[in-house]
Every structure is written in C-alpha cells, then in structure tokens.
Design an enzyme around this catalytic site. Structure first.
Site, PDB file in Angstrom:
ATOM      1  N   ASP A 142       0.850  -1.189   0.000  1.00  0.00           N
ATOM      2  CA  ASP A 142       0.000   0.000   0.000  1.00  0.00           C
ATOM      3  C   ASP A 142       0.884   1.236   0.000  1.00  0.00           C
ATOM      4  OD1 ASP A 142      -2.341   1.683   0.225  1.00  0.00           O
ATOM      5  OD2 ASP A 142      -3.339   0.055   1.289  1.00  0.00           O
TER       6      ASP A 142
ATOM      7  N   GLY B 196       4.123   1.316  -2.429  1.00  0.00           N
ATOM      8  CA  GLY B 196       4.022   1.532  -3.860  1.00  0.00           C
ATOM      9  C   GLY B 196       2.630   1.922  -4.285  1.00  0.00           C
ATOM     10  N   ASP B 197       2.467   2.022  -5.607  1.00  0.00           N
ATOM     11  CA  ASP B 197       1.223   2.442  -6.240  1.00  0.00           C
ATOM     12  C   ASP B 197       0.810   1.342  -7.200  1.00  0.00           C
ATOM     13  OD1 ASP B 197      -0.751   3.564  -7.824  1.00  0.00           O
ATOM     14  OD2 ASP B 197       0.279   5.475  -8.110  1.00  0.00           O
TER      15      ASP B 197
ATOM     16  N   HIS C 174     -14.171  -1.922  -6.597  1.00  0.00           N
ATOM     17  CA  HIS C 174     -15.383  -1.083  -6.638  1.00  0.00           C
ATOM     18  C   HIS C 174     -15.067   0.403  -6.534  1.00  0.00           C
ATOM     19  CE1 HIS C 174     -16.386  -0.846  -2.001  1.00  0.00           C
ATOM     20  NE2 HIS C 174     -15.134  -0.538  -2.253  1.00  0.00           N
TER      21      HIS C 174
END
Length: 364
Positions: free
Chosen positions: A230, A255-256, A274
C-alpha cells in the site's frame, strides 16, 4: 417519524422488502395513490436515521450504556450534550432497535446496538463515522449531478478527487482508513476461512490497508508468507507487528498499484475494484497478472451484485461509489469482462458468510 410497519398504510411487504403494490401499476385508485404518497414520504425521511446514528456515534453515547439503562439527563451530562436533543435522537434510534426506551424514560443498548460502543470487539463506531462523513454524505445529496453530468459529484464539492482528499493529512486519512478497517474487521476471518489458500507460497494483499485480511489469512495458513502492499501513509498504521503468531512471515511494500505490484502466488484485492472505473481496474489487474507466479491466482474480494429486486448491500454501495468515487459495484459478468481485458480468466465465484464474495481469476 417512521411508524411501525403494522401502523403504516401500504406497509405489506413483498419478499424483496419493497411494498407489495399488487403489480407494477397498482390499482390506479385514489386510495392507491394515497398509499404510494405516504410510503414515499416516509422513505424520503429515512435519511434522518443515519444522521441520528452518526450523532450517537460521534458523542460516544453507547459507551455510557454498557452497564445498563440510563436517563437522557444522565447521558447528556456524561457526554456533554443537550438532554432534550439527545432524548430525541435516542427516541428515533429506538424505532430501529439500536436502543430501547423503558417505561421510566431510560434508554438501554440492545443487542443490535452493541457494536456502536467503541470498547467492544468489531466495534462499528468508526465505520459509521466514515460512512456518514461529509465526504460521503454531501455527494450522496448530489446524485442528480451524477445523472446529468455522468461523473462523480465529489470533485466538484471538494476540489479534488476522493483519494487525493483523504491523503492530504493524517486526520483526514484516519477517517477513511480507520473506518474501513472497522468495516472490514468483522468480515476478515470469515473470508479467510471461506477460501482454500495454497499450502505454501506468498500472498500479496494489494492496497491492503492496515492488514486485517492478510493477518487472518496468515493465521489460518501457517505455510504462507505475506506482503502487505500500500501507500506509505497507509502502511504506517498496519497491525501485523502486533500479532506474534505470524512473526517472520510478512513484509510490507510501499508503492502504487497503478504502476506495479509485488510478485506472488496469490494477489488479493479486497474492496478495491469497486473504487475504480473499468479502465483503471484493468490497469492494476493487468499488473497483478504480470506479477503472478506460475499457477497463481488473483482474488477479488468484493460484493457481486445479484439480479432481481431483492435488497443487497451492493446496490446501496453502488450509489456511494457513483457519488463519491469513480467506481461501481459489479455483477459476475462485469468481473468476467474486467478479467478478460486484463489477461485473466474468471474461474469461479465463491460466496462467503459476509456480503462479499471471492471472485477468483487465473491467467488466461
């Protein structure tokens, strides 16, 4: 002003929870239209219940009911609030079974209302505060904008996208991440038990927040290692280090997921897809596909919208996603198409005892 079902005109309910009108058009009589009007007006007042629930959560009144019933004046003194106003809030909550008023005018917490306390396992207090926060509440009041403009109402109201707003400072981020953890905690053990994880390998919890689900997976599967992936400001609040039974079997990775994800045998994404539109979902699901080891699996843990008219939490959450984010709740067919575009194949959908399902994908 919500009456008991037995006292309200047109209160007969069909199986899905909607009023039984006897057909799509009703009987067309004056009485039929009168019943319809009474029902719709009652429903329009329904927003006041979550408003009352938020107020009760905000002042922590449930914690002062742990030892038994108390009068509104006592509760007001304990919470630093107005006694008359508090009585009126509790009176509405009593109509939904959160509290109960006795014949002496005292209020007691019911079994249904216990999780409103902040000092109990699986407390829902911070989840209630998140779900009724102004970042959710205000965009929901602007749903018409979503229909006319085809976009989320959030950025127009707050001047930036949803996740940028929640990343701007520690206090704002805590509303979301602590609330999400509280919403997820009651689900995690049930979800971990519902899926047959491999005996060995690495589970990557993608955008896994504070690590509640990964912790339950590692507890149940001693041959697995885990990676909690995360953003840095989210990982700062993780709880893995407080669980000695999984010591040495986990790492964190910053990280992304729009850029890359760590390699692993199982990639888990709980309540992630979602939040995002289809194109962005395909981007990070594609990264998961490329990071999968041979015979690996991607597990999307999310609500699957059922067909038909029956109530389901996914149908309400879908409007929250439309109003505040760029995402949506999805059907099984929707997930199959996302996976196809990401180089994956939907292999099965496993219901869990929660509102969420495990939607499993393998390499196409």
């Amino acid at each position: 002003m919500r009456q008991d079902d037995g006292d309200r005109p047109g209160a007969e309910r069909a199986e899905g929870g909607a009023p039984d009108t006897g057909g799509a058009a009703g009987d067309g009589s004056e009485d039929g239209f009168r019943r319809s009007a009474a029902h719709l007006i009652d429903e329009a007042l329904g927003f006041l219940f979550p408003a009352a629930l938020r107020a009760a959560a905000d002042i922590g009144v449930a914690d002062h009911l742990a030892d038994g019933p108390r009068a509104p004046a006592e509760l007001a003194a304990a919470t630093g609030t107005d006694a008359d106003g508090l009585h009126r809030v509790l009176r509405l909550l009593a109509t939904r079974g959160v509290v109960r008023e006795d014949d002496r005018g005292r209020f007691a917490l019911t079994e249904t209302g216990q999780a409103l306390r902040g000092d109990v396992p699986y407390s829902a207090r911070t989840a209630v505060l998140m779900l009724t926060d102004r970042t959710m509440w205000r965009p929901a009041g602007e749903l018409t904008r979503c229909l006319t403009d085809g976009t989320s109402a959030f950025e127009a109201l707050f001047g930036m996208p949803f996740f940028d707003h929640f990343a701007q400072d520690e206090r704002t981020a805590a509303v979301f991440h602590v609330g999400m953890a509280a919403m997820s905690d009651p689900e995690n053990a049930l979800i971990a038990a519902a899926y047959d994880f491999p005996k060995a390998g690495t589970v990557v919890d993608v955008a896994g927040g504070h690590g509640g689900l990964l912790l339950e997976v590692l507890r149940r599967n001693p041959g697995l290692d885990g990676v909690l992936f995360d953003r840095a400001h989210v990982l700062a609040g993780h709880r893995l280090g407080a669980a000695p039974e999984v010591a040495g079997r986990w790492t964190t990775a910053e990280g992304d997921f729009f850029e890359a994800v760590p390699p692993g045998d199982v990639h888990v994404l709980k309540r992630i897809t979602h939040d995002w539109d289809d194109d962005r979902c395909v981007t990070f699901l594609g990264h998961c596909r490329r990071a999968l080891r041979p015979d690996g699996r991607v597990l999307v843990v999310d609500a699957v919208v059922p067909a038909g008219n029956a109530p389901h939490q996914s149908k309400a959450l879908d409007l929250m996603m439309m109003a505040s984010l760029a995402g949506r709740e999805r059907t099984e067919e929707d997930f199959a198409e996302l996976f196809r575009r990401a180089g994956l194949r939907l292999s099965r959908v496993l219901p869990t005892p929660t509102v969420l399902s495990v939607v499993e994908a393998v390499a196409a």
